[in-house]
Each structure stands twice: as C-alpha cells, then as structure tokens.
Motif scaffolding. Structure first.
Motif, PDB file in Angstrom:
ATOM      1  N   VAL A  21       6.655 104.812  23.405  1.00  0.00           N
ATOM      2  CA  VAL A  21       6.805 105.240  22.001  1.00  0.00           C
ATOM      3  C   VAL A  21       7.592 106.546  21.909  1.00  0.00           C
ATOM      4  CG1 VAL A  21       5.531 106.056  19.971  1.00  0.00           C
ATOM      5  CG2 VAL A  21       4.805 103.977  21.153  1.00  0.00           C
ATOM      6  N   VAL A  22       7.260 107.518  22.751  1.00  0.00           N
ATOM      7  CA  VAL A  22       7.983 108.798  22.722  1.00  0.00           C
ATOM      8  C   VAL A  22       9.456 108.585  23.069  1.00  0.00           C
ATOM      9  CG1 VAL A  22       8.201 111.059  23.857  1.00  0.00           C
ATOM     10  CG2 VAL A  22       5.951 110.236  23.119  1.00  0.00           C
ATOM     11  N   ALA A  23       9.732 107.776  24.092  1.00  0.00           N
ATOM     12  CA  ALA A  23      11.125 107.518  24.485  1.00  0.00           C
ATOM     13  C   ALA A  23      11.900 106.813  23.370  1.00  0.00           C
ATOM     14  CB  ALA A  23      11.171 106.700  25.772  1.00  0.00           C
ATOM     15  N   LEU A  24      11.273 105.820  22.754  1.00  0.00           N
ATOM     16  CA  LEU A  24      11.972 105.106  21.673  1.00  0.00           C
ATOM     17  C   LEU A  24      12.190 105.994  20.452  1.00  0.00           C
ATOM     18  CD1 LEU A  24      10.514 101.484  21.771  1.00  0.00           C
ATOM     19  CD2 LEU A  24      12.608 102.379  22.801  1.00  0.00           C
ATOM     20  N   LEU A  25      11.213 106.835  20.126  1.00  0.00           N
ATOM     21  CA  LEU A  25      11.395 107.770  19.006  1.00  0.00           C
ATOM     22  C   LEU A  25      12.512 108.765  19.294  1.00  0.00           C
ATOM     23  CD1 LEU A  25       7.701 108.483  17.926  1.00  0.00           C
ATOM     24  CD2 LEU A  25       9.461 107.257  16.623  1.00  0.00           C
ATOM     25  N   ALA A  26      12.518 109.305  20.503  1.00  0.00           N
ATOM     26  CA  ALA A  26      13.582 110.245  20.871  1.00  0.00           C
ATOM     27  C   ALA A  26      14.944 109.559  20.812  1.00  0.00           C
ATOM     28  CB  ALA A  26      13.319 110.822  22.265  1.00  0.00           C
ATOM     29  N   HIS A  27      15.003 108.332  21.298  1.00  0.00           N
ATOM     30  CA  HIS A  27      16.260 107.588  21.257  1.00  0.00           C
ATOM     31  C   HIS A  27      16.694 107.336  19.812  1.00  0.00           C
ATOM     32  CE1 HIS A  27      18.822 103.897  21.795  1.00  0.00           C
ATOM     33  NE2 HIS A  27      19.375 104.740  22.657  1.00  0.00           N
ATOM     34  N   ALA A  28      15.734 106.995  18.957  1.00  0.00           N
ATOM     35  CA  ALA A  28      16.040 106.766  17.532  1.00  0.00           C
ATOM     36  C   ALA A  28      16.533 108.046  16.861  1.00  0.00           C
ATOM     37  CB  ALA A  28      14.809 106.229  16.810  1.00  0.00           C
ATOM     38  N   LEU A  29      16.106 109.200  17.394  1.00  0.00           N
ATOM     39  CA  LEU A  29      16.541 110.488  16.836  1.00  0.00           C
ATOM     40  C   LEU A  29      17.868 110.960  17.433  1.00  0.00           C
ATOM     41  CD1 LEU A  29      13.089 112.302  16.708  1.00  0.00           C
ATOM     42  CD2 LEU A  29      14.438 111.449  14.774  1.00  0.00           C
ATOM     43  N   GLY A  30      18.477 110.111  18.271  1.00  0.00           N
ATOM     44  CA  GLY A  30      19.801 110.437  18.786  1.00  0.00           C
ATOM     45  C   GLY A  30      19.862 110.872  20.236  1.00  0.00           C
ATOM     46  N   TRP A  31      18.733 110.918  20.914  1.00  0.00           N
ATOM     47  CA  TRP A  31      18.748 111.285  22.333  1.00  0.00           C
ATOM     48  C   TRP A  31      19.376 110.152  23.140  1.00  0.00           C
ATOM     49  CZ3 TRP A  31      14.739 114.822  24.808  1.00  0.00           C
ATOM     50  CH2 TRP A  31      14.286 115.780  23.908  1.00  0.00           C
ATOM     51  N   VAL A  32      20.120 110.490  24.170  1.00  0.00           N
ATOM     52  CA  VAL A  32      20.661 109.456  25.061  1.00  0.00           C
ATOM     53  C   VAL A  32      19.489 108.839  25.822  1.00  0.00           C
ATOM     54  CG1 VAL A  32      22.943 110.529  25.266  1.00  0.00           C
ATOM     55  CG2 VAL A  32      21.156 111.081  26.934  1.00  0.00           C
ATOM     56  N   PRO A  33      19.605 107.569  26.248  1.00  0.00           N
ATOM     57  CA  PRO A  33      18.482 106.903  26.897  1.00  0.00           C
ATOM     58  C   PRO A  33      17.870 107.653  28.080  1.00  0.00           C
ATOM     59  CG  PRO A  33      20.099 105.272  26.300  1.00  0.00           C
ATOM     60  CD  PRO A  33      20.706 106.629  26.006  1.00  0.00           C
ATOM     61  N   SER A  34      18.686 108.236  28.940  1.00  0.00           N
ATOM     62  CA  SER A  34      18.117 108.919  30.114  1.00  0.00           C
ATOM     63  C   SER A  34      17.275 110.132  29.708  1.00  0.00           C
ATOM     64  CB  SER A  34      19.218 109.340  31.093  1.00  0.00           C
ATOM     65  OG  SER A  34      20.122 110.230  30.466  1.00  0.00           O
ATOM     66  N   ASP A  35      17.716 110.889  28.729  1.00  0.00           N
ATOM     67  CA  ASP A  35      16.930 112.046  28.260  1.00  0.00           C
ATOM     68  C   ASP A  35      15.684 111.598  27.494  1.00  0.00           C
ATOM     69  OD1 ASP A  35      18.844 113.680  29.392  1.00  0.00           O
ATOM     70  OD2 ASP A  35      19.827 114.156  27.489  1.00  0.00           O
ATOM     71  N   ALA A  36      15.815 110.560  26.699  1.00  0.00           N
ATOM     72  CA  ALA A  36      14.661 110.022  25.972  1.00  0.00           C
ATOM     73  C   ALA A  36      13.612 109.510  26.957  1.00  0.00           C
ATOM     74  CB  ALA A  36      15.106 108.899  25.036  1.00  0.00           C
ATOM     75  N   ASN A  37      14.068 108.893  28.031  1.00  0.00           N
ATOM     76  CA  ASN A  37      13.168 108.376  29.059  1.00  0.00           C
ATOM     77  C   ASN A  37      12.422 109.524  29.747  1.00  0.00           C
ATOM     78  OD1 ASN A  37      11.963 106.322  30.564  1.00  0.00           O
ATOM     79  ND2 ASN A  37      13.675 106.135  31.974  1.00  0.00           N
ATOM     80  N   TRP A  38      13.120 110.618  30.054  1.00  0.00           N
ATOM     81  CA  TRP A  38      12.475 111.806  30.639  1.00  0.00           C
ATOM     82  C   TRP A  38      11.402 112.359  29.710  1.00  0.00           C
ATOM     83  CZ3 TRP A  38      11.614 113.795  35.120  1.00  0.00           C
ATOM     84  CH2 TRP A  38      12.529 113.661  36.161  1.00  0.00           C
ATOM     85  N   LEU A  39      11.717 112.475  28.441  1.00  0.00           N
ATOM     86  CA  LEU A  39      10.749 112.999  27.482  1.00  0.00           C
ATOM     87  C   LEU A  39       9.509 112.108  27.425  1.00  0.00           C
ATOM     88  CD1 LEU A  39      10.148 115.238  25.439  1.00  0.00           C
ATOM     89  CD2 LEU A  39      11.170 113.768  23.689  1.00  0.00           C
ATOM     90  N   GLY A  40       9.717 110.797  27.420  1.00  0.00           N
ATOM     91  CA  GLY A  40       8.594 109.867  27.442  1.00  0.00           C
ATOM     92  C   GLY A  40       7.734 110.047  28.680  1.00  0.00           C
ATOM     93  N   PHE A  41       8.380 110.203  29.826  1.00  0.00           N
ATOM     94  CA  PHE A  41       7.658 110.429  31.081  1.00  0.00           C
ATOM     95  C   PHE A  41       6.840 111.715  31.009  1.00  0.00           C
ATOM     96  CE2 PHE A  41       7.554 112.703  35.136  1.00  0.00           C
ATOM     97  CZ  PHE A  41       6.798 111.822  35.905  1.00  0.00           C
ATOM     98  N   LEU A  42       7.447 112.787  30.547  1.00  0.00           N
ATOM     99  CA  LEU A  42       6.742 114.076  30.469  1.00  0.00           C
ATOM    100  C   LEU A  42       5.546 114.018  29.522  1.00  0.00           C
ATOM    101  CD1 LEU A  42       9.774 116.540  30.496  1.00  0.00           C
ATOM    102  CD2 LEU A  42       8.156 116.069  32.360  1.00  0.00           C
ATOM    103  N   ALA A  43       5.662 113.263  28.450  1.00  0.00           N
ATOM    104  CA  ALA A  43       4.541 113.117  27.517  1.00  0.00           C
ATOM    105  C   ALA A  43       3.422 112.267  28.122  1.00  0.00           C
ATOM    106  CB  ALA A  43       5.024 112.495  26.206  1.00  0.00           C
ATOM    107  N   ALA A  44       3.782 111.274  28.906  1.00  0.00           N
ATOM    108  CA  ALA A  44       2.797 110.337  29.454  1.00  0.00           C
ATOM    109  C   ALA A  44       2.130 110.836  30.728  1.00  0.00           C
ATOM    110  CB  ALA A  44       3.465 108.997  29.730  1.00  0.00           C
ATOM    111  N   PHE A  45       2.774 111.718  31.473  1.00  0.00           N
ATOM    112  CA  PHE A  45       2.221 112.129  32.771  1.00  0.00           C
ATOM    113  C   PHE A  45       0.817 112.719  32.669  1.00  0.00           C
ATOM    114  CE2 PHE A  45       1.357 115.100  36.166  1.00  0.00           C
ATOM    115  CZ  PHE A  45       1.468 114.269  37.268  1.00  0.00           C
ATOM    116  N   PRO A  46       0.541 113.657  31.762  1.00  0.00           N
ATOM    117  CA  PRO A  46      -0.833 114.187  31.692  1.00  0.00           C
ATOM    118  C   PRO A  46      -1.858 113.115  31.325  1.00  0.00           C
ATOM    119  CG  PRO A  46       0.654 115.507  30.335  1.00  0.00           C
ATOM    120  CD  PRO A  46       1.439 114.332  30.836  1.00  0.00           C
ATOM    121  N   VAL A  47      -1.487 112.206  30.457  1.00  0.00           N
ATOM    122  CA  VAL A  47      -2.377 111.101  30.088  1.00  0.00           C
ATOM    123  C   VAL A  47      -2.692 110.276  31.333  1.00  0.00           C
ATOM    124  CG1 VAL A  47      -2.552 108.968  28.735  1.00  0.00           C
ATOM    125  CG2 VAL A  47      -1.487 111.003  27.724  1.00  0.00           C
ATOM    126  N   SER A  48      -1.680 110.003  32.102  1.00  0.00           N
ATOM    127  CA  SER A  48      -1.822 109.193  33.303  1.00  0.00           C
ATOM    128  C   SER A  48      -2.692 109.886  34.353  1.00  0.00           C
ATOM    129  CB  SER A  48      -0.435 108.894  33.875  1.00  0.00           C
ATOM    130  OG  SER A  48      -0.522 108.038  34.977  1.00  0.00           O
TER     131      SER A  48
END
Length: 124
Positions: A21-48
């Motif tokens: 969800v974080v990666a797709l939202l970032a991508h929808a806001l104009g982030w390139v896929p690789s950066d959006a993917n990093w943001l998603g990972f960083l948001a999910a890591f503590p949860v994991s």
C-alpha cells in the motif's frame, strides 16, 4: 513448526500489505517505482520484525542483539532480490508496477521465511 508457518504468514501478510500500500501510494504520488518500493520496505520492516519476534518465532531463545542484525540481513537480502526482480520485470515487460510488485513479493516471501526460521530466529 506449523504454528511458526501460520504466524509467519499472518505477520508477513500484514507487513506485505503495509509495503504494498505504501509503495503504491508513493508511486501514485509520482515516485519512481524503485524509490516507492524502498519507502514501502522501510514502512513494513518494523511491522515485520516486531511481529515475527513476538508472534511467529515467540519461542525463540535468540536474544534481540543476535536476532535483529540477522533478521535485518534477511530482510535486506530479500528486498534487494525484490528490487532486482521488479526492475527486470518493469524494464523487459509491459506489466504494470502494481502487478509486478505483488507477484515479486509473493516469490520472495518463501525465501525470507526459510532464512528467518532456520537462521535469524533459529532455536538453540
């Protein structure tokens, strides 16, 4: 082991949903896929990590000081594989980011479980 698999799937599903969800939202806001993917990972890591530490592998004897660096290594290795597969798919196929990311996250999940179970949170 069955409880570990069920716990891992449960926690993994929540963490994957956060990442996705974080990666797709970032991508929808104009982030390139690789950066959006990093943001998603960083948001999910503590949860994991918190979920796996206290739920999936709650019977572990591994101390936080031992388990955290190993789990971080597992997560980063999985993410680098994720990032490479996403890049390859987006570069060489016409598939959309939302589809590629979802498929790649499922493919990477099994290797992450194996490394977590038998190395990062290894019993004894």
């Amino acid at each position: 082991m069955r409880a570990s698999v069920l716990g891992f799937v449960s926690v993994g599903a929540v963490a994957a949903a956060v990442h996705y969800v974080v990666a797709l939202l970032a991508h929808a806001l104009g982030w390139v896929p690789s950066d959006a993917n990093w943001l998603g990972f960083l948001a999910a890591f503590p949860v994991s990590y918190i979920g796996h530490r206290w739920w999936s592998f709650r019977g572990t004897q591994a101390r936080h000081q031992q388990a955290f660096p190993k789990f971080l290594a597992v997560a980063l290795t999985g993410f680098l594989g994720n990032q490479a597969l996403v890049w390859l798919a987006l570069t060489y196929t016409p598939l959309p980011f939302w589809f590629v990311l979802g498929v790649v996250m499922v493919v990477i999940a099994m290797s992450t479980w194996l490394l977590s179970r038998f190395w990062a949170f290894k019993h004894g």
